[in-house]
Design an enzyme around this catalytic site. Structure first.
Site, PDB file in Angstrom:
ATOM      1  N   GLU A  49      10.788 -16.415 -17.119  1.00 53.44           N
ATOM      2  CA  GLU A  49       9.376 -16.052 -16.966  1.00 53.44           C
ATOM      3  C   GLU A  49       8.493 -17.232 -16.573  1.00 53.44           C
ATOM      4  O   GLU A  49       7.511 -17.056 -15.852  1.00 53.44           O
ATOM      5  CB  GLU A  49       8.844 -15.418 -18.258  1.00 53.44           C
ATOM      6  N   PHE A 111       9.084  -5.778 -33.534  1.00 46.72           N
ATOM      7  CA  PHE A 111      10.069  -6.487 -32.727  1.00 46.72           C
ATOM      8  C   PHE A 111       9.464  -6.897 -31.391  1.00 46.72           C
ATOM      9  O   PHE A 111       8.878  -6.089 -30.690  1.00 46.72           O
ATOM     10  CB  PHE A 111      11.296  -5.599 -32.500  1.00 46.72           C
ATOM     11  N   GLN A 112       9.587  -8.160 -31.065  1.00 45.76           N
ATOM     12  CA  GLN A 112       9.067  -8.756 -29.837  1.00 45.76           C
ATOM     13  C   GLN A 112       7.552  -8.543 -29.678  1.00 45.76           C
ATOM     14  O   GLN A 112       7.047  -8.347 -28.580  1.00 45.76           O
ATOM     15  CB  GLN A 112       9.816  -8.230 -28.604  1.00 45.76           C
ATOM     16  N   LYS A 161       2.674  -0.427 -24.646  1.00 42.53           N
ATOM     17  CA  LYS A 161       3.733   0.352 -24.009  1.00 42.53           C
ATOM     18  C   LYS A 161       3.381   1.835 -23.897  1.00 42.53           C
ATOM     19  O   LYS A 161       3.695   2.476 -22.890  1.00 42.53           O
ATOM     20  CB  LYS A 161       5.036   0.188 -24.790  1.00 42.53           C
ATOM     21  N   MET A 470       8.474 -42.072 -14.728  1.00 43.16           N
ATOM     22  CA  MET A 470       7.098 -42.448 -15.050  1.00 43.16           C
ATOM     23  C   MET A 470       6.978 -42.909 -16.499  1.00 43.16           C
ATOM     24  O   MET A 470       6.258 -43.868 -16.802  1.00 43.16           O
ATOM     25  CB  MET A 470       6.137 -41.289 -14.779  1.00 43.16           C
TER      26      MET A 470
END
Length: 558
Positions: A49, A111-112, A161, A470
């Site tokens: 993602e 969940f999630q 959802k 760096m």
């Protein structure tokens, strides 16, 4: 006909002219992916993602359009956060769409489930949690309007959802009405008059352009103002493509790794005209000593930036292009021969340079110069973050707007390669090159799978010094440490890695191999990786230590 929420979402996106979505599926967004299958929108299925967010950024930064990314709830949504923050810092128009658990499960540690609107509140222009299908068309319309107008930036839409399965008649609003959000595009006439008078009186004027010039499409009018009033131009990292590098008035980038002559000019100018820039710390160094002899004009679309870091004498809130056009109409054509003579002397005395020895290692600066020579400045150049990013800013001569795609404000390692994928999607007819570090490239190396799957001919040129260079440089210069935690001696074989994904792999170990190898990689019809084994301990110079006056540069013999 009634449509479900997922179908309405697709219809709304089509109304907004969305051509592509960068995304990754998950449980809460399955209905959206089902609807996407039948939509007139291209899906680029990334491998992570974070890659989706950066690819959407690369698409937006290189085209000027709004980038769109899509992820599921919980970890899918939180994996977008770095890209959203990056877009917020660099004023990139982005709409991030995330799935959320059903409305009746929100707040139950389901969940999630993650409170992504709460998490992203400080790093978005605005965000929404949609719990009713009736709100969806309005929210989409507002989100795209907010992302693109005023100072561009990211907007997040979190979609419960169950909204996807609700049904309603599709009606898309024609207008947006946000009483509390009215960006000002036209500068104050009195302030513009004061600015004109200051420009006409100045003996040592200097234009300082930032990313706002690119966002506004103001590069031509900036050049016209510079030429009319004979004003030298320096830019920030994000403003580099706003002014042609070969122009006699151009001084290159200023600040921490800017040119010596740009930094000297800032210290001696009597009128600093800041255009679409925010005076960030990598530019100013020690704020109290920045432009000490100058009256300051600051032009910006965002009133919150004016006076935030540096005191301003003439503030002008408005769209950069509009304001510059008004200035060009009113300023007197003039010249500043003594000022130009002084700058020419600085350029001659303190050029960007590096040392090559016969039989010595491959210099990273040489790699950048050769990429420029072969592409003639016509490529879209993306970078990761680190030494290679600064060498690119110093040694690649940019001639076209939106041809440098890099992470400025957030400094996000792992940005460049997925951003290059997005840029290639938006610029199918152009050569897109990610100039990468061996450390940064590995942070999103999995997107090789995306490039190969969609046959996106992105080229990756790795400036491979087997260090987090760096950080190593800072440790050496300022902390008297010997490279603690920066050694990358166990890198993979990048050629084999590229081939394992189905891309082409090349390696350069000596300077005499460079030109031919780059030519082969650039001519290859698909994605390619070039592993350039460079001098390990080369440093980026000049360099201004943090919070020091910008004329106190390391690597400049005064």
């Amino acid at each position: 006909m009634k449509l479900n929420g997922a179908q309405i979402l697709m219809k709304c996106l089509e109304q907004e002219g969305v051509e592509v979505i960068f995304g990754y599926p998950g449980g809460q967004v399955i209905p959206i992916f089902d609807a996407l299958y039948d939509a007139k929108i291209r899906l680029i299925l990334v491998r992570h993602e974070q890659g989706a967010a950066h690819a959407a950024e690369g698409y937006a930064r290189s085209t000027g359009k709004i980038g769109v990314c899509l992820a599921t709830s919980g970890p899918g949504a939180t994996n977008l956060v770095t890209g959203i923050a990056d877009a917020y810092m660099d004023s990139v128009p982005l709409v991030a769409i995330t799935g959320q658990v059903p409305t009746f499960m929100i707040g139950r540690d389901s969940f999630q489930e993650a409170d992504i609107t709460g998490i992203t509140m400080p790093i978005t222009k605005h965000n929404y949690l949609v719990k009713d299908i009736k709100d969806l068309p309005r929210v989409i319309k507002e989100a795209f309007y907010i992302a693109a107008t005023g100072r561009p930036g990211p907007v997040l839409i979190d979609l419960a959802k169950d909204v996807n399965s609700q049904t309603a008649k599709f009606e898309y609003p024609e207008v947006v009405d946000l009483p509390g959000y009215k960006p000002n595009y036209v500068g104050n006439i009195r302030q513009i008059k004061d600015a004109v008078e200051a420009i006409n009186r100045a003996e040592r004027p200097l234009l300082y352009g930032g990313g706002g010039v690119v966002n506004s499409g103001a590069h031509e009018v900036l050049r016209k103002l510079a030429e009319t009033a004979d004003i030298p131009v320096t830019t920030t990292l994000l403003g580099l493509t706003a002014f042609p590098a070969g122009h006699p008035l151009f001084l290159g980038m200023l600040g921490m790794h800017g040119t010596a002559y740009a930094n000297f000019a800032v210290c001696e100018t009597d009128l600093l005209i800041a255009v679409g820039a925010r005076f960030d710390d990598r530019v100013t160094g020690k704020v109290e000593s920045f432009a000490p002899k100058a009256k300051v004009i600051h032009i910006d679309i965002d009133p919150a930036e004016i006076g935030k870091n540096v005191a301003v004498d003439i503030p002008i809130v408005g769209d950069v292009k509009n304001v510059l056009e008004m200035l060009v109409e009113k300023v007197k054509p003039t010249s500043h021969p003594e000022w130009r003579k002084q700058i020419a002397a600085w350029k001659a005395a303190y050029p960007l340079s590096y040392r090559e020895q016969p039989g010595g290692g491959l210099k990273p600066q040489r790699v950048i110069e050769e990429i420029y020579r072969l592409t003639k400045g016509e490529a879209v150049i993306c970078t990761e973050v680190g030494q290679h990013q600064m060498w690119t800013a110093q040694y690649y001569q940019f001639t076209r707007p939106r041809s440098l795609i890099t992470s400025g404000g957030l400094g996000t390692m792992g940005f460049g390669f997925p951003a290059a994928i997005g840029a290639q999607v938006g610029n199918a007819d152009r050569l897109v090159i990610d100039i990468a570090g061996d450390g940064s490239f590995q942070m999103n190396i999995q997107e090789l799978g995306t490039a190969v799957a969609y046959n996106l001919p992105v080229k990756v040129v790795i400036i491979n010094n087997c260090y987090l260079g760096m950080v190593r440089q800072w440790q050496e210069f300022f902390f008297n440490k010997r490279y603690s935690g920066t050694v990358m001696d166990h890198n993979p074989d990048f050629v084999k890695m590229a081939e394992a994904y189905g891309a082409a792999g090349f390696r350069v170990e000596r300077a005499e191999e460079l030109t031919e190898t780059l030519q082969k990689a650039f001519a290859f019809p698909g994605p390619a990786v070039v592993d350039c084994r460079v001098d390990r301990e080369e440093n980026v110079l000049p360099m201004v230590p943090a919070n020091q006056p910008i004329d106190q540069m390391i690597g400049v013999n005064k």
